[in-house]
Design an enzyme around this catalytic site. Structure first.
Site, short mmCIF file in Angstrom:
data_model
loop_
_atom_site.label_atom_id
_atom_site.label_comp_id
_atom_site.label_asym_id
_atom_site.label_seq_id
_atom_site.Cartn_x
_atom_site.Cartn_y
_atom_site.Cartn_z
N TYR A 143 0.86 -1.19 0.00
CA TYR A 143 0.00 0.00 0.00
C TYR A 143 0.89 1.23 0.00
O TYR A 143 1.86 1.30 0.75
CB TYR A 143 -0.89 0.00 1.24
N ASP A 238 9.29 2.87 0.07
CA ASP A 238 8.23 3.51 0.83
C ASP A 238 8.42 3.10 2.29
O ASP A 238 8.03 2.02 2.70
CB ASP A 238 6.86 3.07 0.31
N LYS A 266 3.91 8.81 9.11
CA LYS A 266 3.74 8.17 10.42
C LYS A 266 4.77 8.64 11.46
O LYS A 266 4.62 9.73 11.98
CB LYS A 266 3.69 6.66 10.23
C1 LIG Z 1 0.21 4.56 5.82
C2 LIG Z 1 0.99 4.34 4.58
C3 LIG Z 1 0.92 5.23 3.49
C4 LIG Z 1 -0.06 6.36 3.44
O1 LIG Z 1 0.18 7.31 4.42
P1 LIG Z 1 -1.02 8.31 4.84
O2 LIG Z 1 -0.37 9.24 5.81
O3 LIG Z 1 -2.08 7.43 5.43
O4 LIG Z 1 -1.48 8.99 3.61
C5 LIG Z 1 1.78 5.02 2.44
N1 LIG Z 1 2.65 4.00 2.43
C6 LIG Z 1 2.73 3.13 3.45
C7 LIG Z 1 3.74 2.03 3.38
C8 LIG Z 1 1.88 3.25 4.54
O5 LIG Z 1 1.94 2.36 5.52
#
Ligand SMILES: *Cc1c(COP(=O)(O)O)cnc(C)c1O
Length: 426
Positions: A143, A238, A266
Site C-alpha cells: 500500500y 516507501d 507516520k
Molecule cells: C500509511 C501508509 C501510506 C499512506 O500514508 P497516509 O499518511 O495514510 O497517507 C503510504 N505508504 C505506506 C507504506 C503506509 O503504511
C-alpha cells in the site's frame, strides 16, 4: 441504548461516510463496533466508555515512544504558542531536513508534505520527471496511499496495463502502473524485459506491512537494486511504516540496500500530519522551484507539526540503544505469541521484524499477497474481538501490523499474552 461508542458510531454514520475518516477504523472486517477514543497515554488508550486498552496500533506507527510523550507534547505546546502556521519559511524546517539527512545516509535533500499518500505521489512524480519515463512498478499487496495511480488491482502473473482497484479512478490513471509479486524478482525482471527504457521507478515497502507483515527474503531488496540499476530506473523505498522504526536509518539501513528515493510518514510526524520524500541530490533537484517537477503545500512544513516530528526524531537519534530495547520488548511479545500458537496447535503463522508483527490465521508460509490472502479472516475477527473485549487494542484487520512501542512494559506484554492464552484455551 448501548455503549457510548455505539451511540457515537450511530451518530457519526449520519454525518461522515461510514462514520469514520479512514475506512479501517470502521471495524468492518472484524464485525465489531469501533471504539471511540477519548485519550491516550504511554502504551494505553481510553475510550468514551472509560475502558482502557493496551494499544498495539500506536496510531498505525507514529507513537513509537508511546502516547503523550512529555518532550513531544511540550515542544508542540511551545510551538503552538508562537502561532499555528505562517505559510513562510521557518528555522525548524531547516533543522528537520538536516536531521533527516543526517539520520538517513541515502537522503541528501528532502521535501516535507502532509501525509504518506502525498509523499509517495510526489516521489513518483519526481522519479518520472528525473528519468523522463512514465511507467512504475508496484507490488501486489503493498500500500502506498490512496492516490489514483497506485490504487491498482492485484494482478496475477505479468500484467499489462494496471486495472483500477477503486471506482472513481479513470483507467487512464493506472495504465502506467505495472504490478509484480512481492519476493518474486522474476516477476520484476519480466516487466523490465517487456518495457525496456519505459520504467521510471520500482516502488516497494522494504518490509510489507499493509498485507499484514511480510518480510523481504534475503535476495529480494538487493535484487531490486540490481534490476533498477541495469535498467536505469529508480528504486523507491516507501518507508512510511519502516522509517525510523526498524532502526534510525530505517529498513534501508537494516537490510543494507540504498534506494534512490525514500518516502516517510507516520513516525516522522510523531502523531501530527507529516510526510516527506527525499533522496539523492541529483534526483531531488528536479523538484520546483529548483527544477521543473511541480509540488507544493499550503501547510507543508507546518511549525507545530515540525516541532513534534523533530523532537521525536532527535530523541531517536540521541538514543540508538532504544531500538535494541524496543526489539527486546517486541521479542517478548512475539516469542510469547509463537509459543502459545504452538502449544494450542493453532493453524496460524507469525511474521515479525523488529517491532512489527502479524499473526496470520493460515498454515501457509506468508511471503506475498497470494499467501497472505489464504488467511481465515473470520478466525482473525473472532480473535480480534476477544482482544478488544479484554482490553487489548489490536489492528481491526487481518491485513495490518501490530506495533510495539517504547512505552509497552513487560507487564503489559505479559497481560497481553494472558488474554491470548485465555482465548486459545476456550
Ligand atoms: C500509511 C501508509 C501510506 C499512506 O500514508 P497516509 O499518511 O495514510 O497517507 C503510504 N505508504 C505506506 C507504506 C503506509 O503504511
Amino acid at each position: 441504548m448501548g455503549t457510548r461508542s455505539e451511540q457515537l458510531f450511530e451518530e457519526a454514520k449520519r454525518y461522515i461516510p461510514g462514520g469514520v475518516n479512514s475506512p479501517v477504523r470502521a471495524f468492518q472486517s472484524i464485525g465489531g463496533t469501533p471504539r471511540f477514543i477519548r485519550s491516550a497515554d504511554g502504551a494505553r488508550m481510553t475510550d468514551e466508555d472509560g475502558q482502557t486498552y493496551i494499544d498495539y496500533v500506536c496510531s498505525w506507527g507514529p507513537m513509537i515512544l508511546g502516547h503523550n510523550h512529555p518532550a513531544v507534547r511540550e515542544a508542540v505546546v511551545e510551538a503552538a504558542a508562537r502561532g499555528l502556521s505562517y505559510g513562510a519559511a521557518t528555522e525548524i524546517e531547516v533543522r528537520m531536513a538536516k536531521l533527516i539527512c543526517e539520520m538517513v545516509p541515502s537522503i541528501e535533500m528532502v521535501r516535507m508534505v502532509n501525509s504518506g499518500t502525498e509523499a509517495v505521489m510526489s516521489a513518483i512524480r519526481a522519479a518520472r520527471g528525473f528519468t523522463g519515463r512514465d511507467k512504475i512498478v508496484k507490488f501486489n499487496g503493498c500500500y502506498h496511499g490512496h492516490s489514483d495511480g497506485l490504487l491498482v488491482k492485484a494482478g496475477s502473473g505479468v500484467m499489462t496495463a494496471g486495472v483500477p482497484d477503486s471506482s472513481g479512478v479513470p483507467a487512464g490513471c493506472t495504465q502506467d502502473t505495472l504490478t509484480a509479486d512481492y519476493n518474486n524478482l522474476d516477476s520484476v525482471a519480466e516487466l523490465f524485459r517487456r518495457y525496456p527504457e519505459q520504467i521510471a521507478a520500482v516502488i516497494v515497502e522494504p518490509v510489507a506491512a499493509n498485507m499484514g507483515v511480510v518480510v523481504p527474503e534475503k535476495d529480494f531488496l538487493p535484487g531490486l537494486r540490481k534490476l533498477c540499476d541495469e535498467a536505469g530506473s529508480l528504486l523507491i523505498f516507501d518507508e512510511v511504516i519502516t522509517g525510523f522504526r526498524l532502526q534510525a536509518d530505517g529498513a534501508q539501513g537494516y537490510f543494507g540496500v540504498r534506494p534512490d528515493l525514500t518516502t516517510f510518514g507516520k513516525i516522522i510526524g510523531a502523531g501530527m500530519p507529516v510526510g516527506a520524500y527525499g533522496g539523492r541530490r541529483e534526483v531531488m533537484s528536479v523538484v520546483s522551484p529548483l527544477g521543473s517537477v511541480y509540488q507544493a503545500g499550503t501547510l507543508s512544513g507546518n511549525p507545530v507539526a515540525m516541532a513534534a516530528g523533530y523532537t521525536q526524531l532527535s530523541l531517536l537519534r540521541d538514543h540508538p540503544e532504544w531500538y535494541a530495547e524496543l526489539h527486546r520488548k517486541a521479542s517478548l511479545l512475539f516469542d510469547g505469541l509463537k509459543r502459545l500458537l504452538d502449544t494450542y496447535q493453532v493453524p496460524a503463522v507469525l511474521n515479525t521484524v523488529g517491532s512489527l508483527g502479524s499473526v496470520f490465521f493460515t498454515r501457509e508460509t506468508v511471503r506475498d499477497y497470494a499467501s497472505a490472502k489464504t488467511s481465515d479472516t473470520q478466525a482473525f475477527g473472532r480473535y480480534a474481538n476477544w482482544m478488544f473485549d479484554h482490553g487489548i487494542y489490536v489492528a481491526p484487520s487481518q491485513f495490518e501490523a501490530m506495533f510495539v512501542s517504547m512505552a509497552h512494559t513487560e507487564e503489559d506484554i505479559q497481560q497481553t499474552l494472558d488474554v491470548v492464552e485465555e482465548y486459545l484455551k476456550r
